[in-house]
Motif scaffolding. Structure first.
Motif, PDB file in Angstrom:
ATOM      1  N   SER A  11       0.826  -1.211   0.000  1.00 19.40           N
ATOM      2  CA  SER A  11       0.000   0.000   0.000  1.00 19.40           C
ATOM      3  C   SER A  11       0.860   1.262   0.000  1.00 19.40           C
ATOM      4  O   SER A  11       0.555   2.239  -0.680  1.00 19.40           O
ATOM      5  N   LEU A  12       1.956   1.235   0.781  1.00 20.41           N
ATOM      6  CA  LEU A  12       2.882   2.371   0.791  1.00 20.41           C
ATOM      7  C   LEU A  12       3.514   2.566  -0.594  1.00 20.41           C
ATOM      8  O   LEU A  12       3.617   3.693  -1.084  1.00 20.41           O
ATOM      9  N   ALA A  13       3.923   1.471  -1.212  1.00 19.58           N
ATOM     10  CA  ALA A  13       4.538   1.548  -2.547  1.00 19.58           C
ATOM     11  C   ALA A  13       3.539   2.054  -3.582  1.00 19.58           C
ATOM     12  O   ALA A  13       3.874   2.893  -4.424  1.00 19.58           O
ATOM     13  N   LEU A  14       2.295   1.559  -3.505  1.00 11.01           N
ATOM     14  CA  LEU A  14       1.271   2.032  -4.452  1.00 11.01           C
ATOM     15  C   LEU A  14       0.942   3.505  -4.214  1.00 11.01           C
ATOM     16  O   LEU A  14       0.690   4.247  -5.167  1.00 11.01           O
ATOM     17  N   GLY A  15       0.952   3.936  -2.956  1.00 16.17           N
ATOM     18  CA  GLY A  15       0.740   5.352  -2.649  1.00 16.17           C
ATOM     19  C   GLY A  15       1.831   6.212  -3.260  1.00 16.17           C
ATOM     20  O   GLY A  15       1.568   7.281  -3.823  1.00 16.17           O
ATOM     21  N   THR A  16       3.071   5.745  -3.180  1.00 13.70           N
ATOM     22  CA  THR A  16       4.186   6.479  -3.787  1.00 13.70           C
ATOM     23  C   THR A  16       4.047   6.516  -5.300  1.00 13.70           C
ATOM     24  O   THR A  16       4.217   7.574  -5.924  1.00 13.70           O
ATOM     25  N   LEU A  82      -8.913  15.104   0.469  1.00 13.62           N
ATOM     26  CA  LEU A  82     -10.252  14.659   0.862  1.00 13.62           C
ATOM     27  C   LEU A  82     -11.039  14.086  -0.307  1.00 13.62           C
ATOM     28  O   LEU A  82     -11.738  13.071  -0.157  1.00 13.62           O
ATOM     29  N   ALA A  83     -10.921  14.694  -1.482  1.00 11.23           N
ATOM     30  CA  ALA A  83     -11.617  14.166  -2.663  1.00 11.23           C
ATOM     31  C   ALA A  83     -11.111  12.769  -2.999  1.00 11.23           C
ATOM     32  O   ALA A  83     -11.903  11.850  -3.238  1.00 11.23           O
ATOM     33  N   HIS A  84      -9.793  12.591  -2.997  1.00 16.10           N
ATOM     34  CA  HIS A  84      -9.215  11.277  -3.278  1.00 16.10           C
ATOM     35  C   HIS A  84      -9.560  10.285  -2.177  1.00 16.10           C
ATOM     36  O   HIS A  84      -9.906   9.136  -2.457  1.00 16.10           O
ATOM     37  N   TYR A  85      -9.472  10.713  -0.934  1.00 15.74           N
ATOM     38  CA  TYR A  85      -9.753   9.829   0.191  1.00 15.74           C
ATOM     39  C   TYR A  85     -11.195   9.325   0.131  1.00 15.74           C
ATOM     40  O   TYR A  85     -11.449   8.133   0.292  1.00 15.74           O
ATOM     41  N   PHE A  86     -12.121  10.226  -0.125  1.00 17.14           N
ATOM     42  CA  PHE A  86     -13.526   9.838  -0.230  1.00 17.14           C
ATOM     43  C   PHE A  86     -13.714   8.786  -1.325  1.00 17.14           C
ATOM     44  O   PHE A  86     -14.375   7.768  -1.122  1.00 17.14           O
ATOM     45  N   LEU A  87     -13.120   9.017  -2.482  1.00 17.55           N
ATOM     46  CA  LEU A  87     -13.228   8.075  -3.590  1.00 17.55           C
ATOM     47  C   LEU A  87     -12.585   6.729  -3.258  1.00 17.55           C
ATOM     48  O   LEU A  87     -13.189   5.673  -3.482  1.00 17.55           O
ATOM     49  N   PHE A  88     -11.354   6.771  -2.740  1.00 14.14           N
ATOM     50  CA  PHE A  88     -10.608   5.540  -2.492  1.00 14.14           C
ATOM     51  C   PHE A  88     -11.232   4.696  -1.388  1.00 14.14           C
ATOM     52  O   PHE A  88     -11.189   3.477  -1.456  1.00 14.14           O
ATOM     53  N   THR A  89     -11.812   5.328  -0.362  1.00  8.04           N
ATOM     54  CA  THR A  89     -12.425   4.538   0.714  1.00  8.04           C
ATOM     55  C   THR A  89     -13.692   3.839   0.238  1.00  8.04           C
ATOM     56  O   THR A  89     -14.135   2.882   0.868  1.00  8.04           O
ATOM     57  N   ARG A  90     -14.266   4.307  -0.844  1.00  9.59           N
ATOM     58  CA  ARG A  90     -15.449   3.647  -1.416  1.00  9.59           C
ATOM     59  C   ARG A  90     -15.069   2.446  -2.280  1.00  9.59           C
ATOM     60  O   ARG A  90     -15.863   1.554  -2.488  1.00  9.59           O
ATOM     61  N   VAL A  91     -13.833   2.446  -2.772  1.00  5.35           N
ATOM     62  CA  VAL A  91     -13.411   1.424  -3.731  1.00  5.35           C
ATOM     63  C   VAL A  91     -12.479   0.384  -3.116  1.00  5.35           C
ATOM     64  O   VAL A  91     -12.602  -0.799  -3.406  1.00  5.35           O
ATOM     65  N   PHE A 100      -1.650   3.896   2.186  1.00  6.36           N
ATOM     66  CA  PHE A 100      -1.655   4.525   0.859  1.00  6.36           C
ATOM     67  C   PHE A 100      -1.633   6.048   1.006  1.00  6.36           C
ATOM     68  O   PHE A 100      -0.797   6.737   0.419  1.00  6.36           O
ATOM     69  N   PHE A 101      -2.520   6.594   1.823  1.00  2.00           N
ATOM     70  CA  PHE A 101      -2.599   8.046   1.991  1.00  2.00           C
ATOM     71  C   PHE A 101      -1.486   8.592   2.885  1.00  2.00           C
ATOM     72  O   PHE A 101      -1.082   9.744   2.731  1.00  2.00           O
ATOM     73  N   LEU A 106       3.324  11.931   2.997  1.00  4.70           N
ATOM     74  CA  LEU A 106       4.761  12.052   3.236  1.00  4.70           C
ATOM     75  C   LEU A 106       5.504  12.478   1.974  1.00  4.70           C
ATOM     76  O   LEU A 106       6.390  13.332   2.017  1.00  4.70           O
ATOM     77  N   ASN A 107       5.145  11.888   0.844  1.00  6.94           N
ATOM     78  CA  ASN A 107       5.775  12.267  -0.424  1.00  6.94           C
ATOM     79  C   ASN A 107       5.509  13.736  -0.743  1.00  6.94           C
ATOM     80  O   ASN A 107       6.418  14.475  -1.126  1.00  6.94           O
TER      81      ASN A 107
END
Length: 176
Positions: A11-16, A82-91, A100-101, A106-107
């Motif tokens: 998840s960390l790698a995919l977030g990066t 927040l827009a990304h978080y809302f979308l990603f928590t639904r999927v 991931f977030f 951090l990046n």
């Protein structure tokens, strides 16, 4: 996080990876294209001013007035987050979203906000320490050169500030 370290690392790698691609697309398509939509036009104008402050041989400055637009305005990251978080928590499943977030945050904080600002300050104590005293020195020096020389002298090259211009290499906009 600690229950399944492999999932956490993934998840960390995919977030990066997501951050690298998003930063590149955001910079290339939102900050380097003139828009008529007011909010996008404001982002473009701020970034254009940044390029006007740092161009030619004037790539660094200690004058605070030159640094307006060097970092993202305070409200942009929370809105995008927040827009990304809302979308990603639904999927995606719950175990995925926190690391991931965390990786994205951090990046953004270290590789863009802080590192980009320091690059434009120039000879500063933090970069001197990293470059002279750590194994990350050559990577940081290339990051600074790629941005200051590669991007600020050729606006449509080296758009990805992430070290080693990963997305620029993928999309063919990298230049030494």
């Amino acid at each position: 996080l600690l229950e399944n370290p492999l999932k956490t690392l993934g998840s960390l790698a995919l977030g990066t990876a997501y951050y690298i691609l998003f930063e590149y697309g955001y910079h290339r398509y939102l900050l380097h294209i003139s828009w008529r939509i007011p909010i996008l036009k404001k982002l473009y104008e701020s970034h254009k001013n940044h390029h006007q402050s740092f161009h030619g041989n004037q790539l660094t400055s200690r004058d605070i007035a030159h640094h307006k637009g060097t970092v993202t305005q305070w409200h942009v990251f929370p809105i995008l987050f927040l827009a990304h978080y809302f979308l990603f928590t639904r999927v995606f499943p719950n175990y995925f979203t926190f690391p991931f977030f965390l990786s994205i945050t951090l990046n953004f904080t270290f590789f863009y906000q802080i590192a980009h600002h320091l690059a434009h300050i120039g000879d500063n104590i933090i970069d001197r320490f990293i470059i002279q005293k750590t194994i990350l020195g050559p990577i940081r020096q290339r990051q600074i050169n790629n941005h200051l020389i590669g991007h600020h002298r050729k606006r449509h090259k080296n758009l990805n500030f992430f070290p080693e211009c990963v997305a620029d290499r993928i999309f063919g906009t990298y230049e030494k």
